[in-house]
Design an enzyme around this catalytic site. Structure first.
Site, mmCIF file in Angstrom:
data_model
loop_
_atom_site.group_PDB
_atom_site.id
_atom_site.type_symbol
_atom_site.label_atom_id
_atom_site.label_comp_id
_atom_site.label_asym_id
_atom_site.label_seq_id
_atom_site.Cartn_x
_atom_site.Cartn_y
_atom_site.Cartn_z
ATOM 1 C CG HIS A 11 -1.883 1.086 1.320
ATOM 2 N ND1 HIS A 11 -1.961 1.947 2.373
ATOM 3 C CD2 HIS A 11 -2.852 1.463 0.450
ATOM 4 C CE1 HIS A 11 -2.951 2.805 2.170
ATOM 5 N NE2 HIS A 11 -3.506 2.534 1.007
ATOM 6 N NE ARG A 12 -2.018 5.746 1.299
ATOM 7 C CZ ARG A 12 -2.564 6.520 2.219
ATOM 8 N NH1 ARG A 12 -1.826 7.410 2.860
ATOM 9 N NH2 ARG A 12 -3.844 6.435 2.521
ATOM 10 C CD GLU A 38 -3.191 2.043 -3.137
ATOM 11 O OE1 GLU A 38 -4.255 2.680 -3.234
ATOM 12 O OE2 GLU A 38 -2.190 2.484 -2.501
ATOM 13 C CG ASP A 40 -3.313 6.816 -3.542
ATOM 14 O OD1 ASP A 40 -4.400 6.246 -3.488
ATOM 15 O OD2 ASP A 40 -2.386 6.592 -2.718
ATOM 16 C CG HIS A 53 -3.575 9.374 -0.064
ATOM 17 N ND1 HIS A 53 -4.373 10.241 0.651
ATOM 18 C CD2 HIS A 53 -4.265 8.216 -0.143
ATOM 19 C CE1 HIS A 53 -5.486 9.629 1.008
ATOM 20 N NE2 HIS A 53 -5.453 8.394 0.536
ATOM 21 C CD GLU A 112 -7.677 4.983 -4.106
ATOM 22 O OE1 GLU A 112 -6.873 4.451 -3.306
ATOM 23 O OE2 GLU A 112 -8.631 5.697 -3.752
ATOM 24 C CE LYS A 114 -6.820 8.533 -2.817
ATOM 25 N NZ LYS A 114 -7.762 7.695 -2.092
ATOM 26 C CG ASP A 231 0.081 0.916 5.440
ATOM 27 O OD1 ASP A 231 -0.093 1.323 4.271
ATOM 28 O OD2 ASP A 231 -0.627 1.282 6.404
HETATM 29 O O1 G3P Z 1 -6.659 0.890 -2.279
HETATM 30 C C1 G3P Z 1 -7.001 0.887 -0.946
HETATM 31 C C2 G3P Z 1 -6.744 2.176 -0.237
HETATM 32 O O2 G3P Z 1 -5.591 2.758 -0.772
HETATM 33 C C3 G3P Z 1 -7.879 3.142 -0.319
HETATM 34 O O3 G3P Z 1 -7.794 4.184 0.566
HETATM 35 O O4 G3P Z 1 -7.225 6.424 1.385
HETATM 36 O O5 G3P Z 1 -5.511 4.655 1.407
HETATM 37 O O6 G3P Z 1 -6.239 5.662 -0.738
HETATM 38 P P1 G3P Z 1 -6.634 5.271 0.650
HETATM 39 CA CA CA Z 2 -5.006 4.411 -2.286
#
Ligand code: G3P
Ligand code: CA
Length: 243
Positions: A11-12, A38, A40, A53, A112, A114, A231
């Site tokens: 994640h990130r 993952e 953003d 993000h 991702e 947004k 994470d």
């Molecule tokens: O992809 C899952 C998660 O990343 C979604 O929430 O706020 O961490 O981008 P957020």
């Molecule tokens: Ca995300």
């Protein structure tokens, strides 16, 4: 315990151990054994895809401002690493293309989005086409309408429906939009066995987020999810290696 392979999605990057959404974080996720990362993205003023993000640079850099009001030249001057410790000083906000230059081809990338900006949609489709990335990229969003528009604009793109509240049953999600999703991304607390089984029958992957403690990782592996967004990709890799 089930031996179905579960994909490790950082994640990130490896946001538990490095400043999120930086090349250092993605490199660490690779090192820790992630199968995918993952991240953003938001469009810059000059239409490039910036990995961050938030819609502003305020929280994760030494600057201030809206990404959409800044050029890449301005954005690249910012320090996106110091807030994570001296070891990360000088990290820059990556462009999406920088990430593809870094991570090995074996790895998937979950992008991702947004916002429903046409600039973002065009730039993303352009990059996926130019670099022939449709096989290893899946695009997720809480804004399902913007995923549907993306999929209609380019049917090869794989889309993942994100849910932060009770998700639709997989069969409903599958039929709702008239385009085929690739994956469902519910908050991890909203996943149970029947959800996973129904998704599997429909050929949909299930990627719960964001799971950082080992007992919950173990429970989700037991349920047979396709992958887990975390994470701490190293922690999940370690657990999977022990099972
Ligand atoms: O992809 C899952 C998660 O990343 C979604 O929430 O706020 O961490 O981008 P957020
Ligand atoms: Ca995300």
């Amino acid at each position: 315990m089930t031996t179905k392979p579960v994909r490790v999605v950082g994640h990130r990057g490896a946001a538990g151990d490095a400043p999120e959404n930086t090349l250092a974080s993605f490199a660490l996720a690779v090192k820790q054994g992630a199968d995918a990362i993952e991240l953003d993205v938001h469009p810059s003023k000059d239409g490039r895809l910036v990995v961050c993000h938030d819609t502003t640079v305020n929280r994760t850099t030494n600057g201030k401002g809206e990404i959409g009001q800044m050029t890449v030249e301005q954005l690249k001057k910012l320090d996106a690493g110091s807030w994570g410790g001296k070891a990360f000083a000088g990290e820059r906000l990556p462009l999406l293309e920088d990430v593809f230059d870094l991570v090995p081809p074996r790895m998937e990338v979950n992008v991702e989005i947004k916002s429903d900006s046409p600039a973002l949609r065009d730039a993303l489709i352009g990059m996926l086409r130019e670099r022939e990335l449709f096989g290893r990229v899946f695009v997720s969003s809480f804004n399902h309408e913007c995923l549907v528009r993306l999929k209609r604009a380019e049917p090869l793109v794989k889309i993942g429906l994100l849910y932060d509240t009770k998700p639709l049953r997989p069969a409903e999600a599958h039929g709702k939009y008239g385009v085929e999703p690739y994956s469902l991304h519910p908050h991890h607390k909203l996943v149970d066995r029947s959800f996973v089984e129904e998704a599997e029958r429909l050929g949909l992957r299930v990627y719960p987020w964001t799971v950082n403690d080992e007992p919950r990782m173990r429970a989700l592996v037991e349920l047979g999810v396709s992958g887990i967004i975390t994470d701490f990709p190293g922690k999940l890799r370690g657990l999977l290696d022990r099972l």
